[in-house]
Design a protein around this motif. Sequence first.
Motif, mmCIF file in Angstrom:
data_model
loop_
_atom_site.group_PDB
_atom_site.id
_atom_site.type_symbol
_atom_site.label_atom_id
_atom_site.label_comp_id
_atom_site.label_asym_id
_atom_site.label_seq_id
_atom_site.Cartn_x
_atom_site.Cartn_y
_atom_site.Cartn_z
ATOM 1 N N ALA A 44 0.822 -1.211 0.000
ATOM 2 C CA ALA A 44 0.000 0.000 0.000
ATOM 3 C C ALA A 44 0.857 1.264 0.000
ATOM 4 C CB ALA A 44 -0.941 -0.013 1.209
ATOM 5 N N VAL A 230 -2.390 7.302 8.313
ATOM 6 C CA VAL A 230 -2.830 5.915 8.426
ATOM 7 C C VAL A 230 -4.034 5.837 9.361
ATOM 8 C CG1 VAL A 230 -2.147 3.564 9.035
ATOM 9 C CG2 VAL A 230 -0.432 5.174 8.149
ATOM 10 N N ARG A 231 -5.158 5.336 8.853
ATOM 11 C CA ARG A 231 -6.353 5.168 9.671
ATOM 12 C C ARG A 231 -6.520 3.695 10.029
ATOM 13 N NH1 ARG A 231 -10.068 6.903 6.326
ATOM 14 N NH2 ARG A 231 -11.137 4.967 5.832
ATOM 15 N N ARG A 246 -6.971 -3.526 10.700
ATOM 16 C CA ARG A 246 -7.137 -3.119 9.300
ATOM 17 C C ARG A 246 -6.739 -1.656 9.148
ATOM 18 N NH1 ARG A 246 -9.083 -7.418 6.866
ATOM 19 N NH2 ARG A 246 -10.609 -8.760 7.929
ATOM 20 N N GLY A 247 -5.924 -1.392 8.150
ATOM 21 C CA GLY A 247 -5.445 -0.046 7.923
ATOM 22 C C GLY A 247 -5.857 0.493 6.569
ATOM 23 N N HIS A 248 -6.014 1.787 6.491
ATOM 24 C CA HIS A 248 -6.278 2.476 5.225
ATOM 25 C C HIS A 248 -5.394 3.712 5.169
ATOM 26 C CE1 HIS A 248 -8.438 3.923 1.694
ATOM 27 N NE2 HIS A 248 -8.402 5.121 2.265
ATOM 28 N N ASP A 250 -5.002 7.204 4.123
ATOM 29 C CA ASP A 250 -5.743 8.367 3.650
ATOM 30 C C ASP A 250 -4.851 9.312 2.854
ATOM 31 O OD1 ASP A 250 -8.219 7.674 4.550
ATOM 32 O OD2 ASP A 250 -8.073 8.759 6.434
ATOM 33 N N GLY A 260 -3.937 -1.189 -3.989
ATOM 34 C CA GLY A 260 -4.880 -0.391 -3.223
ATOM 35 C C GLY A 260 -4.257 0.207 -1.973
ATOM 36 N N LEU A 261 -5.043 1.009 -1.293
ATOM 37 C CA LEU A 261 -4.571 1.722 -0.116
ATOM 38 C C LEU A 261 -4.955 1.018 1.191
ATOM 39 C CD1 LEU A 261 -5.420 5.343 -1.282
ATOM 40 C CD2 LEU A 261 -3.175 4.258 -1.256
ATOM 41 N N ASP A 262 -5.598 -0.149 1.081
ATOM 42 C CA ASP A 262 -5.996 -0.905 2.264
ATOM 43 C C ASP A 262 -4.970 -1.984 2.576
ATOM 44 O OD1 ASP A 262 -8.464 0.456 2.668
ATOM 45 O OD2 ASP A 262 -9.331 -0.699 1.026
ATOM 46 N N TRP A 263 -4.776 -2.249 3.840
ATOM 47 C CA TRP A 263 -3.821 -3.273 4.262
ATOM 48 C C TRP A 263 -4.271 -3.817 5.617
ATOM 49 C CZ3 TRP A 263 -1.138 -2.328 8.872
ATOM 50 C CH2 TRP A 263 -1.240 -1.016 9.345
ATOM 51 N N GLN A 264 -3.569 -4.821 6.119
ATOM 52 C CA GLN A 264 -3.940 -5.403 7.398
ATOM 53 C C GLN A 264 -2.728 -6.059 8.057
ATOM 54 O OE1 GLN A 264 -7.020 -8.127 6.346
ATOM 55 N NE2 GLN A 264 -5.725 -9.299 4.964
#
Length: 332
Positions: A44, A230-231, A246-248, A250, A260-264
């Motif tokens: 990400a 990071v959210r 879970r991270g996104h 921003d 994508g910008l999502d990760w975990q």
Amino acid sequence: MPRTKKRVAKSVSTSAKKGQEITFEGQVDDTSKISTGLFSFDLALGGGLPTNRITEVYGWYGSAKSTLVLYLSGKILAGVKGGRILELETENGFDPSYARMAISPSGFSGKVYFTPYYSVVKGKKEAIPDDLRADTTLGEFAKYEPSVAVLDSVGGIIPVKEVEGDVSDALMGLRARLMAKFMRKSSYLMRVKPEPSHAFVVNHMHAIIGGRGVTTIGGDTIKFLASTRVRLSTDEKEDDGSMIVRGHLDKVRFRLGSFGLDWQCYFLAGYGIHVGLSAVVDCLGFQLAKKDNGVVSIGGKSFGRFSKMLEKYDDDDLFKTFHDVLKREIKV
């Protein structure tokens, strides 16, 4: 998280087109990046966390913000001689034992400087307001050595005027002005600090009063000067507190890459961020592994119930398969 079984990132060329020449003059340094050790997070980010930058990590309470920041701080400085983590904790709850647990998985070995809560005058403790403590932290950060500054958290900051005034005093914007100065000075200092250095700001979300959605506190300068925002949120929480984080992203300034910008990642209670279990949830997220009735498998090979895998957290051979599958199947 991307859900395709096998995905190849688009190649993004950073070179000039044929017959075109671009030359940079002056003092231009390439951006260095450090792997977080968390596969989907690195994807990400476009290859890792950039050094000598500011990152804001925020989310609801209990979403492993502080734990992740301490892990990442250690990861940045792992193997760096003389590197120090500088902790400016404002919530009056710093626990060295917990901090040691959170940092240990990163491989960091070194010193953590905790900015004092109080001074002792004539045998009596006197509390130090947080704007003065911030000056102390930045003074340490200004030293010519690799270091990571951590402000945890924005919501707990108590400025001098708030300490000296009454509860009924109107002091709107005070914290935002303090944070604006902290962000600008941190960014300024990192122009010349040895790599790898970094600054983390931990923040909370709250509902917008009289409106829709959520926001963070501390003013817009944090958003402007943080190169990465990071959210965090949580999922599949176990009774002991273990959970998927879970991270996104921003914001990622100057990001190269097409994932994508999502990760975990995985937070294991009593351990911290677990790289091996994070690889397991990444394989599940990318559909490289399956989980049926709690049993995890890859290509027909069973690894047992996920709950039992938590108990085998120190079995590196168990998790090696998942790391290898990610490297083999996700081409970047």
